[in-house]
Design a protein around this motif. Structure first.
Motif, PDB file in Angstrom:
ATOM      1  N   PRO A   1       0.916  -1.073  -0.129  1.00 24.97           N
ATOM      2  CA  PRO A   1       0.077   0.046   0.169  1.00 24.97           C
ATOM      3  C   PRO A   1       0.921   1.379   0.114  1.00 24.97           C
ATOM      4  N   ASP A   2       1.988   1.067   0.659  1.00 23.72           N
ATOM      5  CA  ASP A   2       2.858   2.369   0.673  1.00 23.72           C
ATOM      6  C   ASP A   2       3.211   2.741  -0.575  1.00 23.72           C
ATOM      7  N   GLN A   3       3.476   1.900  -1.357  1.00 22.71           N
ATOM      8  CA  GLN A   3       4.325   1.824  -2.533  1.00 22.71           C
ATOM      9  C   GLN A   3       3.185   2.489  -3.703  1.00 22.71           C
ATOM     10  N   TRP A   4       2.076   1.984  -3.453  1.00 17.32           N
ATOM     11  CA  TRP A   4       0.951   2.375  -4.330  1.00 17.32           C
ATOM     12  C   TRP A   4       0.791   3.869  -4.106  1.00 17.32           C
ATOM     13  N   ALA A   5       1.237   4.494  -2.954  1.00 13.58           N
ATOM     14  CA  ALA A   5       1.302   6.013  -2.806  1.00 13.58           C
ATOM     15  C   ALA A   5       2.453   6.791  -3.175  1.00 13.58           C
ATOM     16  N   PHE A   6       3.499   6.038  -3.625  1.00 13.13           N
ATOM     17  CA  PHE A   6       4.735   6.868  -3.995  1.00 13.13           C
ATOM     18  C   PHE A   6       4.336   7.723  -5.054  1.00 13.13           C
ATOM     19  N   ALA A   7       4.954   8.985  -4.913  1.00  6.80           N
ATOM     20  CA  ALA A   7       4.670   9.940  -6.016  1.00  6.80           C
ATOM     21  C   ALA A   7       5.289   9.672  -7.147  1.00  6.80           C
ATOM     22  N   THR A   8       4.810  10.035  -8.451  1.00  7.54           N
ATOM     23  CA  THR A   8       5.228   9.898  -9.575  1.00  7.54           C
ATOM     24  C   THR A   8       5.811  11.207 -10.228  1.00  7.54           C
TER      25      THR A   8
ATOM     26  N   GLY B   1       3.327   3.857 -17.639  1.00 12.62           N
ATOM     27  CA  GLY B   1       4.277   2.809 -17.076  1.00 12.62           C
ATOM     28  C   GLY B   1       5.638   3.248 -16.873  1.00 12.62           C
ATOM     29  N   GLN B   2       6.002   4.292 -17.677  1.00 15.90           N
ATOM     30  CA  GLN B   2       7.467   4.911 -17.452  1.00 15.90           C
ATOM     31  C   GLN B   2       7.244   5.942 -15.952  1.00 15.90           C
ATOM     32  N   ASP B   3       6.256   6.618 -15.909  1.00 11.88           N
ATOM     33  CA  ASP B   3       6.011   7.105 -14.755  1.00 11.88           C
ATOM     34  C   ASP B   3       6.200   6.243 -13.334  1.00 11.88           C
ATOM     35  N   VAL B   4       5.512   5.076 -13.543  1.00 11.77           N
ATOM     36  CA  VAL B   4       5.341   4.139 -12.294  1.00 11.77           C
ATOM     37  C   VAL B   4       6.849   3.822 -11.973  1.00 11.77           C
ATOM     38  N   ALA B   5       7.662   3.166 -13.466  1.00  9.99           N
ATOM     39  CA  ALA B   5       8.802   2.820 -13.150  1.00  9.99           C
ATOM     40  C   ALA B   5       9.650   3.826 -12.493  1.00  9.99           C
ATOM     41  N   ASP B   6       9.523   5.064 -12.679  1.00 10.65           N
ATOM     42  CA  ASP B   6      10.232   6.009 -12.313  1.00 10.65           C
ATOM     43  C   ASP B   6      10.303   6.418 -10.908  1.00 10.65           C
TER      44      ASP B   6
ATOM     45  N   VAL C   1       1.436   6.448  -7.801  1.00 11.63           N
ATOM     46  CA  VAL C   1       1.369   5.180  -8.633  1.00 11.63           C
ATOM     47  C   VAL C   1      -0.075   4.808  -9.015  1.00 11.63           C
ATOM     48  N   ALA C   2      -1.023   4.893  -7.865  1.00 15.57           N
ATOM     49  CA  ALA C   2      -2.209   4.502  -7.917  1.00 15.57           C
ATOM     50  C   ALA C   2      -2.981   5.346  -8.893  1.00 15.57           C
ATOM     51  N   HIS C   3      -2.431   6.837  -9.155  1.00 11.52           N
ATOM     52  CA  HIS C   3      -3.146   7.642 -10.051  1.00 11.52           C
ATOM     53  C   HIS C   3      -2.945   7.384 -11.410  1.00 11.52           C
ATOM     54  N   GLN C   4      -1.880   6.996 -11.765  1.00 11.77           N
ATOM     55  CA  GLN C   4      -1.555   6.167 -12.906  1.00 11.77           C
ATOM     56  C   GLN C   4      -2.175   5.165 -13.198  1.00 11.77           C
ATOM     57  N   ILE C   5      -2.087   4.131 -12.490  1.00 10.49           N
ATOM     58  CA  ILE C   5      -3.018   2.967 -13.107  1.00 10.49           C
ATOM     59  C   ILE C   5      -4.501   3.363 -13.144  1.00 10.49           C
TER      60      ILE C   5
END
Length: 264
Positions: free
Chosen positions: A27-34, A143-148, A41-45
């Motif tokens: 859950p913390d990683q889903w909240a990482f800023a892109t 996906g690049q945003d998530v990877a970054d 990350v959640a916003h991107q998906i």
């Protein structure tokens, strides 16, 4: 007529690759800023799931899609963010399940669509193959945003040819959306694919030229990296101007990324 199956297969593969990147996140990683301001990350998906749903309506229910267009016209500055916010508010497991179900339904609808049918979109109407190409471009870019955000380096694949094609074909749009008259002459574009193949567009003797790695060109036209940080070169003033304003996506010009020398 070209067989659209390869782009459908590539869209599935691109989505699956991103799925593997996020499937086991905490859950913390889903909240990482892109890199996109205010998007996690959640916003991107969530944005991909939201756009897949819009595309599915465009293919299967024109009236319902027309209602979405009316909402977009009523709130052009906030419409996309609102869709991402709504999805990002879901529990990660639910968001992931919704994205998986939505993209599968869209792929089924695109594969079943008659080849010559054109479907409404926020820009010009598109064929099923063009719709799939656009979805692949967005999946790769977000996906690049998530990877970054996760600090992950993604090996490039030759699926980038679809992103390249959109970027090259959107040249005149990039000029027009900046209030500039598009050049009357064709450019020569020569890009080195991840496989080592050379992808070429335009007449061989064109004085205006763009060269470089296909990956860098894709990062440029999706505005995921600044031109100063990429090995894409231009010969000719119009080609150089294009690289400053290039975009493969519809809508107003994006702000892009600052160069890494600016503290990034």
């Amino acid at each position: 007529m070209a067989d659209p199956t390869p782009v459908f297969d590539d869209l599935c593969a691109e989505s699956d690759e991103l799925d593997r990147l996020v499937a086991e996140l905490s859950p913390d990683q889903w909240a990482f800023a892109t890199p996109a301001p205010r998007w996690t990350v959640a916003h991107q998906i969530a944005h991909l799931a939201w756009t897949d749903h819009s595309a599915l309506l465009a293919v299967t229910d024109g009236d319902a899609f027309g209602a979405l267009v009316e909402k977009a016209l009523a709130a052009p500055e906030s419409y996309v963010d609102q869709g991402a916010e709504a999805g990002a508010a879901k529990p990660p497991a639910q968001l992931l399940a919704d994205w998986r179900a939505g993209r599968a339904a869209l792929l089924d609808a695109l594969c079943a669509a008659p080849a010559k049918t054109r479907f409404p979109w926020y820009g010009p109407p598109m064929s099923a193959a063009s719709m799939a190409t656009g979805r692949l471009m967005e999946t790769w870019a977000h996906g690049q945003d998530v990877a970054d955000a996760l600090g992950v380096a993604r090996p490039p694949t030759d699926r980038l040819r679809h992103v390249v094609r959109i970027g090259v074909r959107a040249r005149d749009f990039a000029f027009a959306v900046h209030g500039l008259t598009p050049p009357s002459e064709e450019f020569r574009v020569e890009l080195l694919a991840p496989s080592g193949e050379l992808w070429v567009y335009g007449p061989e003797g064109a004085p205006q030229r763009v060269t470089g790695p296909a990956l860098d060109f894709c990062l440029l036209v999706t505005q995921r990296a600044h031109r100063a940080d990429l090995a894409v070169a231009a010969v000719g003033p119009d080609a150089g101007r294009w690289l400053d304003i290039a975009q493969a996506f519809a809508g107003p010009p994006g702000t892009g990324r600052p160069p890494k020398g600016d503290g990034q």
